[in-house]
Motif scaffolding. Structure first.
Motif, PDB file in Angstrom:
ATOM      1  N   ALA A 233       0.824  -1.212   0.000  1.00  0.00           N
ATOM      2  CA  ALA A 233       0.000   0.000   0.000  1.00  0.00           C
ATOM      3  C   ALA A 233       0.855   1.258   0.000  1.00  0.00           C
ATOM      4  O   ALA A 233       0.321   2.366   0.007  1.00  0.00           O
ATOM      5  CB  ALA A 233      -0.924   0.003   1.223  1.00  0.00           C
ATOM      6  N   SER A 234       2.167   1.105  -0.036  1.00  0.00           N
ATOM      7  CA  SER A 234       3.044   2.247   0.222  1.00  0.00           C
ATOM      8  C   SER A 234       2.940   3.341  -0.826  1.00  0.00           C
ATOM      9  O   SER A 234       2.909   4.527  -0.487  1.00  0.00           O
ATOM     10  CB  SER A 234       4.497   1.791   0.358  1.00  0.00           C
ATOM     11  OG  SER A 234       4.965   1.204  -0.833  1.00  0.00           O
ATOM     12  N   LYS A 235       2.900   2.993  -2.115  1.00  0.00           N
ATOM     13  CA  LYS A 235       2.850   4.032  -3.147  1.00  0.00           C
ATOM     14  C   LYS A 235       1.495   4.724  -3.168  1.00  0.00           C
ATOM     15  O   LYS A 235       1.402   5.945  -3.226  1.00  0.00           O
ATOM     16  CB  LYS A 235       3.169   3.435  -4.510  1.00  0.00           C
ATOM     17  CG  LYS A 235       4.635   3.144  -4.737  1.00  0.00           C
ATOM     18  CD  LYS A 235       5.462   4.421  -4.854  1.00  0.00           C
ATOM     19  CE  LYS A 235       6.912   4.109  -5.164  1.00  0.00           C
ATOM     20  NZ  LYS A 235       7.654   3.610  -3.983  1.00  0.00           N
ATOM     21  N   ALA A 236       0.420   3.947  -3.149  1.00  0.00           N
ATOM     22  CA  ALA A 236      -0.914   4.527  -3.330  1.00  0.00           C
ATOM     23  C   ALA A 236      -1.368   5.371  -2.159  1.00  0.00           C
ATOM     24  O   ALA A 236      -2.200   6.271  -2.321  1.00  0.00           O
ATOM     25  CB  ALA A 236      -1.928   3.424  -3.604  1.00  0.00           C
ATOM     26  N   TRP A 237      -0.852   5.094  -0.962  1.00  0.00           N
ATOM     27  CA  TRP A 237      -1.267   5.874   0.213  1.00  0.00           C
ATOM     28  C   TRP A 237      -0.091   6.638   0.840  1.00  0.00           C
ATOM     29  O   TRP A 237      -0.194   7.123   1.962  1.00  0.00           O
ATOM     30  CB  TRP A 237      -1.923   4.964   1.247  1.00  0.00           C
ATOM     31  CG  TRP A 237      -3.330   4.592   0.886  1.00  0.00           C
ATOM     32  CD1 TRP A 237      -4.471   5.282   1.191  1.00  0.00           C
ATOM     33  CD2 TRP A 237      -3.758   3.433   0.155  1.00  0.00           C
ATOM     34  NE1 TRP A 237      -5.565   4.636   0.692  1.00  0.00           N
ATOM     35  CE2 TRP A 237      -5.157   3.489   0.046  1.00  0.00           C
ATOM     36  CE3 TRP A 237      -3.082   2.356  -0.425  1.00  0.00           C
ATOM     37  CZ2 TRP A 237      -5.910   2.513  -0.614  1.00  0.00           C
ATOM     38  CZ3 TRP A 237      -3.825   1.375  -1.092  1.00  0.00           C
ATOM     39  CH2 TRP A 237      -5.216   1.460  -1.176  1.00  0.00           C
ATOM     40  N   ASN A 238       1.025   6.730   0.128  1.00  0.00           N
ATOM     41  CA  ASN A 238       2.171   7.530   0.571  1.00  0.00           C
ATOM     42  C   ASN A 238       2.723   7.051   1.920  1.00  0.00           C
ATOM     43  O   ASN A 238       2.915   7.829   2.844  1.00  0.00           O
ATOM     44  CB  ASN A 238       1.809   9.016   0.659  1.00  0.00           C
ATOM     45  CG  ASN A 238       3.018   9.914   0.463  1.00  0.00           C
ATOM     46  OD1 ASN A 238       3.839   9.674  -0.414  1.00  0.00           O
ATOM     47  ND2 ASN A 238       3.135  10.944   1.271  1.00  0.00           N
ATOM     48  N   LEU A 239       3.029   5.766   1.997  1.00  0.00           N
ATOM     49  CA  LEU A 239       3.459   5.150   3.252  1.00  0.00           C
ATOM     50  C   LEU A 239       4.882   4.589   3.182  1.00  0.00           C
ATOM     51  O   LEU A 239       5.216   3.663   3.920  1.00  0.00           O
ATOM     52  CB  LEU A 239       2.482   4.028   3.638  1.00  0.00           C
ATOM     53  CG  LEU A 239       1.014   4.427   3.769  1.00  0.00           C
ATOM     54  CD1 LEU A 239       0.146   3.203   4.035  1.00  0.00           C
ATOM     55  CD2 LEU A 239       0.829   5.472   4.857  1.00  0.00           C
ATOM     56  N   ALA A 240       5.718   5.175   2.326  1.00  0.00           N
ATOM     57  CA  ALA A 240       7.065   4.626   2.158  1.00  0.00           C
ATOM     58  C   ALA A 240       7.853   4.608   3.466  1.00  0.00           C
ATOM     59  O   ALA A 240       8.695   3.738   3.681  1.00  0.00           O
ATOM     60  CB  ALA A 240       7.827   5.419   1.101  1.00  0.00           C
ATOM     61  N   GLY A 241       7.582   5.559   4.342  1.00  0.00           N
ATOM     62  CA  GLY A 241       8.296   5.616   5.611  1.00  0.00           C
ATOM     63  C   GLY A 241       7.776   4.657   6.661  1.00  0.00           C
ATOM     64  O   GLY A 241       8.344   4.563   7.752  1.00  0.00           O
ATOM     65  N   LEU A 242       6.704   3.951   6.338  1.00  0.00           N
ATOM     66  CA  LEU A 242       6.124   2.954   7.241  1.00  0.00           C
ATOM     67  C   LEU A 242       6.276   1.604   6.555  1.00  0.00           C
ATOM     68  O   LEU A 242       5.401   1.135   5.833  1.00  0.00           O
ATOM     69  CB  LEU A 242       4.658   3.277   7.523  1.00  0.00           C
ATOM     70  CG  LEU A 242       4.431   4.539   8.363  1.00  0.00           C
ATOM     71  CD1 LEU A 242       2.974   4.979   8.313  1.00  0.00           C
ATOM     72  CD2 LEU A 242       4.862   4.297   9.806  1.00  0.00           C
ATOM     73  N   LYS A 243       7.419   0.965   6.771  1.00  0.00           N
ATOM     74  CA  LYS A 243       7.866  -0.156   5.965  1.00  0.00           C
ATOM     75  C   LYS A 243       7.002  -1.407   6.135  1.00  0.00           C
ATOM     76  O   LYS A 243       6.846  -1.908   7.253  1.00  0.00           O
ATOM     77  CB  LYS A 243       9.311  -0.509   6.325  1.00  0.00           C
ATOM     78  CG  LYS A 243      10.323   0.570   5.970  1.00  0.00           C
ATOM     79  CD  LYS A 243      10.553   0.608   4.474  1.00  0.00           C
ATOM     80  CE  LYS A 243      11.715   1.504   4.113  1.00  0.00           C
ATOM     81  NZ  LYS A 243      11.952   1.549   2.668  1.00  0.00           N
TER      82      LYS A 243
END
Length: 385
Positions: A233-243
């Motif tokens: 879900a990291s790209k679609a919800w901008n969660l790259a910092g929450l691995k």
């Protein structure tokens, strides 16, 4: 959108410049950063609430359970009409790129070739090379899509002299934004089976479809049973910092995934897993609002470039929030990304690190406000005066 506001219009430039992440701290403040894949959005409220609840409980230990995979399976069923994501054939991994590394370890050995479609996401070269595999390019066609004659030729070459070749498929493709059709993916599976090549699919951009485009999971097509996929879900919800990410095995790759070392599952952030699960379960309305905003931004960028930089060729992508701009007709001395940065104070990704076919291109991140896109194009045009 049920009245959900466009997330791309919520934050001011002043607010964004208070961020301490890579996008906003790599360049001086007079530079507009439209490069690395971070979005200029606030967190979706269901995600923010899930994080707040975890912190309030002190729920910041080690990850456990299958909630993330279950949420992903439900999302896949609703969004992609795919009911084949079996939770028992999944594993939690730290993020997509580290997951790719672990999947390639399962299906290939040191020195084995890994085929990629260039130009492609630069970490493919970095991570694959650093794990002792040989990157072999199968260049995309002029249309930015898989060239199957080239791919078959490369598969035939890598199969000779090696027991365990692999193909790292980017789906949707970064940077072109191409969405592979079901027929194309079935052809990939057929070629892979013919030549004994194992497919590992990076499907991180899957939720980010433009209007009229439909994502097809690689593991959903006939013949893809030996494949492995990485989703997040990291790209679609901008969660790259929450691995956190999920590795998914096809029915015939379950035994491979079962060999994944236990310690790999210790790498994801527990809070990250909570956030990603909330995004997939409860962040659908926010995502729909984002997708509408991205469609608007694609149209805006096409209009602005036609007016101010008509020599720059741009085909709005079917997916991702990235724009792949062909600047070769500008006939610049040097890399166009350097020109736009030095003269226009706009940071874009150079096409060169994307491999063969990338020189003369830049990648622009559309996941920002229309005002910043407008100002960026104005600066890019001024840089050429």
């Amino acid at each position: 959108m049920d009245g959900m506001p466009n997330p791309l219009r919520r934050l001011t430039l002043e607010q964004l410049r208070r961020r301490t992440s890579m996008k906003w701290r790599t360049y001086p403040e007079d530079v507009l950063p439209l490069w690395v894949a971070e979005m200029d959005v606030p967190l979706a409220e269901p995600v923010a609430q899930a994080i707040r609840d975890a912190v309030a409980l002190g729920d910041t230990g080690y990850p456990a359970g299958t909630a993330y995979a279950e949420a992903l399976a439900d999302f896949a069923s609703k969004r992609w009409d795919w009911d084949g994501l079996a939770v028992e054939r999944t594993a939690i991994v730290p993020d997509v790129m580290l997951g790719i590394v672990e999947m390639l370890k399962l299906v290939s050995g040191p020195g084995d070739p890994v085929v990629v479609n260039s130009p492609v996401y630069p970490p493919f070269y970095q991570f694959v090379g650093n794990m002792g595999r040989q990157v072999v390019e199968a260049e995309l066609g002029a249309d930015g899509r898989i060239d199957f004659e080239v791919l078959e030729d490369v598969f035939g070459r890598v199969r000779k002299g090696t027991a365990r070749p692999a193909y790292l498929l980017c789906s949707p493709h970064n940077p072109t934004g191409a969405v592979h059709s079901a027929a194309e993916l079935a052809d990939v599976a057929a070629l892979a089976r013919t030549y004994g090549v194992r497919v590992v699919a990076d499907e991180i951009h899957a939720p980010l479809m433009a209007a009229g485009a439909t994502f097809v999971p690689y593991l959903s097509v006939p013949g893809a049973g030996t494949g492995l996929s990485l989703m997040s879900a990291s790209k679609a919800w901008n969660l790259a910092g929450l691995k956190a990410a999920v590795a998914v095995a096809g029915p015939d790759a379950a035994d491979d995934l079962a060999r994944l070392p236990e310690e790999v599952g210790h790498g994801p952030s527990h809070v990250g897993v909570i956030a990603h699960t909330a995004a997939l379960r409860d962040g659908g309305a926010w995502l729909d609002a984002l997708l509408t905003g991205l469609d608007d931004n694609r149209r805006l960028l096409a209009q602005l470039l036609a007016e101010a930089l008509p020599a720059v060729r741009y085909e709005p992508a079917q997916a991702t929030y990235l724009a792949w701009l062909d600047c070769r007709a500008l006939d610049l001395r040097g890399d166009p990304a350097d020109v736009f940065l030095e003269r226009g104070r706009v940071a874009l990704n150079s096409g060169v690190p994307f491999g063969t076919g990338g020189a003369g291109f830049v990648r622009l991140n559309l996941a920002t406000s229309p005002e910043l896109i407008t100002e960026a194009v104005r600066r890019m045009a001024a840089a050429l005066d």
